[in-house]
Scaffold this motif. Structure first.
Motif, PDB file in Angstrom:
ATOM      1  N   VAL A 187       0.618  -1.336  -0.301  1.00 28.38           N
ATOM      2  CA  VAL A 187       0.297  -0.009   0.135  1.00 28.38           C
ATOM      3  C   VAL A 187       1.151   1.297  -0.020  1.00 28.38           C
ATOM      4  O   VAL A 187       1.046   1.153   1.076  1.00 28.38           O
ATOM      5  CB  VAL A 187      -1.041   0.072   1.002  1.00 28.38           C
ATOM      6  CG1 VAL A 187      -0.490  -0.033   2.396  1.00 28.38           C
ATOM      7  CG2 VAL A 187      -2.129   1.565   1.573  1.00 28.38           C
ATOM      8  N   GLY A 188       0.484   2.671  -1.046  1.00 34.67           N
ATOM      9  CA  GLY A 188       1.463   3.216  -0.978  1.00 34.67           C
ATOM     10  C   GLY A 188       0.673   4.620  -1.141  1.00 34.67           C
ATOM     11  O   GLY A 188       0.839   5.517   0.056  1.00 34.67           O
ATOM     12  N   SER A 189      -0.516   4.154  -1.299  1.00 33.68           N
ATOM     13  CA  SER A 189      -1.400   5.747  -1.456  1.00 33.68           C
ATOM     14  C   SER A 189      -3.237   5.067  -1.357  1.00 33.68           C
ATOM     15  O   SER A 189      -4.234   5.259  -2.472  1.00 33.68           O
ATOM     16  CB  SER A 189      -1.816   6.805  -2.666  1.00 33.68           C
ATOM     17  OG  SER A 189      -2.320   7.567  -2.168  1.00 33.68           O
ATOM     18  N   THR A 200       1.735   6.954   2.497  1.00 35.38           N
ATOM     19  CA  THR A 200       1.533   8.840   2.726  1.00 35.38           C
ATOM     20  C   THR A 200       0.831   7.680   4.200  1.00 35.38           C
ATOM     21  O   THR A 200       1.755   7.099   4.615  1.00 35.38           O
ATOM     22  CB  THR A 200       0.300   8.423   1.133  1.00 35.38           C
ATOM     23  OG1 THR A 200      -0.355   7.624   2.017  1.00 35.38           O
ATOM     24  CG2 THR A 200       0.642   8.932   0.252  1.00 35.38           C
ATOM     25  N   GLN A 201       0.054   9.105   4.996  1.00 41.21           N
ATOM     26  CA  GLN A 201      -0.263   8.748   5.736  1.00 41.21           C
ATOM     27  C   GLN A 201      -1.141   7.817   6.094  1.00 41.21           C
ATOM     28  O   GLN A 201      -0.941   6.834   7.141  1.00 41.21           O
ATOM     29  CB  GLN A 201      -0.099  10.123   6.487  1.00 41.21           C
ATOM     30  CG  GLN A 201       0.730  10.645   6.168  1.00 41.21           C
ATOM     31  CD  GLN A 201       0.263  12.875   7.491  1.00 41.21           C
ATOM     32  OE1 GLN A 201       0.656  12.875   8.328  1.00 41.21           O
ATOM     33  NE2 GLN A 201      -0.219  13.638   6.977  1.00 41.21           N
ATOM     34  N   GLY A 202      -1.724   8.409   5.464  1.00 42.44           N
ATOM     35  CA  GLY A 202      -3.415   6.836   5.189  1.00 42.44           C
ATOM     36  C   GLY A 202      -2.645   5.491   5.075  1.00 42.44           C
ATOM     37  O   GLY A 202      -2.732   4.365   5.664  1.00 42.44           O
ATOM     38  N   ALA A 203      -1.199   5.192   3.963  1.00 42.93           N
ATOM     39  CA  ALA A 203      -0.691   4.107   4.076  1.00 42.93           C
ATOM     40  C   ALA A 203      -0.497   3.505   5.117  1.00 42.93           C
ATOM     41  O   ALA A 203      -0.049   2.234   4.900  1.00 42.93           O
ATOM     42  CB  ALA A 203       0.228   4.594   2.633  1.00 42.93           C
ATOM     43  N   PHE A 209       5.020  11.350   6.944  1.00 40.50           N
ATOM     44  CA  PHE A 209       4.336  11.440   8.876  1.00 40.50           C
ATOM     45  C   PHE A 209       4.618  12.917   9.262  1.00 40.50           C
ATOM     46  O   PHE A 209       5.720  13.115   9.388  1.00 40.50           O
ATOM     47  CB  PHE A 209       5.501  11.133   9.264  1.00 40.50           C
ATOM     48  CG  PHE A 209       4.682  10.360  10.513  1.00 40.50           C
ATOM     49  CD1 PHE A 209       3.724   9.244  10.732  1.00 40.50           C
ATOM     50  CD2 PHE A 209       4.718  10.615  12.033  1.00 40.50           C
ATOM     51  CE1 PHE A 209       3.226   8.812  11.368  1.00 40.50           C
ATOM     52  CE2 PHE A 209       4.256  10.378  12.682  1.00 40.50           C
ATOM     53  CZ  PHE A 209       3.461   9.621  13.182  1.00 40.50           C
ATOM     54  N   LYS A 210       3.881  14.254   8.888  1.00 38.48           N
ATOM     55  CA  LYS A 210       3.670  15.308   9.272  1.00 38.48           C
ATOM     56  C   LYS A 210       2.469  16.266  10.002  1.00 38.48           C
ATOM     57  O   LYS A 210       2.190  17.623   9.906  1.00 38.48           O
ATOM     58  CB  LYS A 210       4.124  15.937   7.314  1.00 38.48           C
ATOM     59  CG  LYS A 210       2.997  15.551   6.616  1.00 38.48           C
ATOM     60  CD  LYS A 210       2.854  16.234   5.229  1.00 38.48           C
ATOM     61  CE  LYS A 210       2.119  15.885   4.069  1.00 38.48           C
ATOM     62  NZ  LYS A 210       0.707  15.753   4.396  1.00 38.48           N
ATOM     63  N   GLY A 211       1.749  15.001  10.180  1.00 33.93           N
ATOM     64  CA  GLY A 211       0.778  15.677  10.775  1.00 33.93           C
ATOM     65  C   GLY A 211      -0.651  15.842   9.429  1.00 33.93           C
ATOM     66  O   GLY A 211      -0.057  16.003   8.815  1.00 33.93           O
TER      67      GLY A 211
END
Length: 588
Positions: A107-109, A142-145, A165-167
């Motif tokens: 999983v990436g996005s 991504t953050q979701g991934a 990972f940035k909020g």
């Protein structure tokens, strides 16, 4: 003679175009038929197989019947999509399937909301109870991934890859300046200070009320995000917050240093590890099965007599039939009625994933739930969003289940009546004139401003509908109208807050809601049946293929701006009183 040849060539052109259209339709029908035959086949799973879990595809409520998936001009983004229902069933079945040795998570996005991702995430955590391994690998997270992949026993990143990972941030787009430039005035009438769906058309920034609720619900989503990752990765939540707040993951080795991933590996190295886990030598190939193919073996289980009906209410709410991705009041009401009248169905789960829509259509569906609850248990399960009209249709249920990151509430109504007079008259030179037999015969006309009398009438109508809305919620939730009004006013809540203030009963999964329905109906062995039937794509081919082609090319042309196009199109097309979520929330 020249005229003769002109008509001859025109006729020939029309003939050839007709042949092309007929050929295209025949080709699509044949391809769809072949694909449908293939979809009906079960898949053989070999010993020591790796279940390949691709979560970059669209995760919808139900697996779409899309035989056009291999035709990009028609299939578009629905290609290779899978339903949450099949995904959860497949992971649960793999847990006890001796042929499945481990899961390879790629999983990436991800294309899913956070509540949906949490359902999948919890299913993977449950899978690990079997002591089977989960390996995750991606070139980019991504953050979701990362939220999904963080449950893995081993989490790998490409040595030249990236971990985001940035909020969280949520950005709203405002059209007031654009509308003023083209001479369009959006005349807004609403009930509820937090009912901010109208703000993009009358303001150039968030109101204080909207900023307050967006801050609260984005913060709530982020808290769940960090809490879940902290538990899976055994990292303090405060540490995760600091890592994101200071943007400490700037290159792959940083992710290893902060223990957010277990190692940097290329895909061939990950495949070698999968071979070792599944008992293969280096020269042997991995036996694998994709989650989409594995889901084809999901059969019905349980008693044929006692049944629990799951009714899917997915998409915006409108009158009429709707579709698999749009809640039509006629289609959903008919499904609820059918389940109510079937004596073999002992309880109903209303699965809601909707930002709302038509207030009238919402009330039509609500009525069927009220009638059904008198005869058998009704449990509501809210997905990513069940707001405004989406909450309206579920508020009468015996019990409401939400995820901590479900977006719900938004109890309020609004109406938008555009005034195109300036655009038509001053910009385009178009004027209007006519006759009428009564002062309000042309009420809500869009070629002139509203009068004070018209605004008074419409405001009173909204007040009446809002009063009905909070009355229904108060009755369903066994609260006073005054209390519901105090937490209403269009205010959006996340699942954890909704439970605390009484808009929902429990934090729980989709399966938890099904189990609760069975328990309330006092049945132990049962079969789950789904309503309404998924629409046959062949049946709707001629009706929908043109729209799909148009949507596909519009997305290709506009790219990321397609969302803005949708928002403008939606507000122009909206008619009647709306019970909708106050904005399109995009978390980045």
């Amino acid at each position: 003679m020249r005229e003769f040849f002109k008509y001859l060539f025109a006729s020939m052109l029309g003939f050839f175009l007709s042949i092309i259209v007929v050929f295209f339709i025949c080709f699509v029908i044949i391809a769809a038929a072949i694909s449908s035959i293939d979809d009906d086949k079960t898949v053989t799973v070999g010993n020591n197989s790796v279940l390949f879990l691709n979560l970059d595809q669209a995760i919808t409520e139900r697996t779409p019947k899309n035989p056009f998936g291999n035709l990009p001009i028609v299939g578009g983004e629905e290609k290779d999509g899978i339903g949450l229902n099949d995904l959860l069933k497949s992971i649960k079945r793999a847990k006890n399937d001796d042929n499945i040795k481990c899961i390879y998570l790629n999983v990436g996005s991800p294309n899913a909301g956070f509540a949906t991702m949490r359902e999948v995430r919890n299913a993977l955590i449950d899978f690990k109870k079997s002591h089977k391994k989960i390996l995750a690998y991606s070139e980019v997270y991504t953050q979701g991934a990362y939220y999904l992949a963080s449950v893995a026993d081993k989490l790998y990143l490409n040595p030249e890859g990236a971990l985001e990972f940035k909020g969280f941030s949520s950005e709203l787009t405002f059209f007031k300046g654009t509308l003023e430039k083209v001479g369009v005035e959006m005349q807004v009438i609403r009930v509820g200070n937090y009912k901010s769906a109208v703000e993009p058309y009358i303001l150039d920034k968030m109101s204080d009320y909207n900023r307050k609720q967006v801050t609260a619900y984005v913060g709530g989503l982020y808290n769940t995000f960090l809490t879940d990752i902290a538990q899976s990765r055994d990292i303090q939540k405060d540490s995760l917050y600091s890592i994101a707040d200071n943007y400490k993951i700037r290159e792959p080795k940083d992710a290893v240093g902060f223990k957010m991933i277990d190692g940097l590996k290329y895909k061939d190295e990950v495949l070698e590890e999968l071979k070792a886990i599944s008992g293969k030598t280096k020269k042997q190939s991995i036996s694998s099965v994709s989650i989409n193919d594995y889901a084809k073996n999901n059969g019905s289980t349980g008693s044929e007599k006692d049944k629990i009906a799951v009714i899917y209410a997915n998409g915006e709410i409108t009158g009429g039939e709707g579709s698999d991705n749009q809640i039509g009041s006629e289609r959903i009401s008919r499904a609820i009625r059918k389940a109510r009248l079937d004596d073999d169905i002992k309880a109903i789960v209303l699965r809601v994933n909707s930002p709302g829509g038509s207030a009238l259509a919402s009330d039509v569906i609500w009525r069927e739930i009220v009638l059904t609850k008198k005869e058998k248990p009704v449990i509501a399960s809210f997905g990513d969003v069940a707001a405004s009209g989406g909450y309206y249709i579920g508020c009468a249920a015996d019990s409401i289940f939400v995820q901590p990151n479900t977006i719900t509430g938004s109890i309020g109504v609004f109406g938008i009546i555009p005034n195109f007079q300036n655009l038509m008259t001053n910009k385009l030179g178009i004027t209007f004139d006519g006759v009428k037999t009564g002062k309000y015969a042309d009420i809500m006309a869009t070629n002139r401003p509203m009068t004070a009398g018209e605004r008074f009438i419409i405001q009173n109508e909204l007040n009446r509908i809002y009063n009905g809305f909070i009355t229904r919620v108060a009755d369903g939730r066994k609260k006073t109208k005054a209390y519901i009004d105090s937490i209403g006013g269009g205010h959006v809540w996340i699942g954890t807050d909704a439970v605390q203030i009484g808009l929902a009963d429990r934090i729980g999964s989709f399966n938890d809601a099904i189990n609760a329905a069975a328990k309330k109906a006092n049945v132990k062995e049962y079969k789950v049946v789904e309503y309404p039937d998924v629409i046959d794509p062949l049946k709707s081919l001629l009706e929908e293929s043109t729209d799909k082609i148009k949507t596909y090319y519009t997305k290709q042309e506009l790219g990321d701006n397609y969302l803005l196009y949708q928002q403008m199109k939606k507000v122009i097309a909206s008619s009647g009183i709306q019970a909708r979520m106050p904005f399109e929330a995009v978390i980045k």
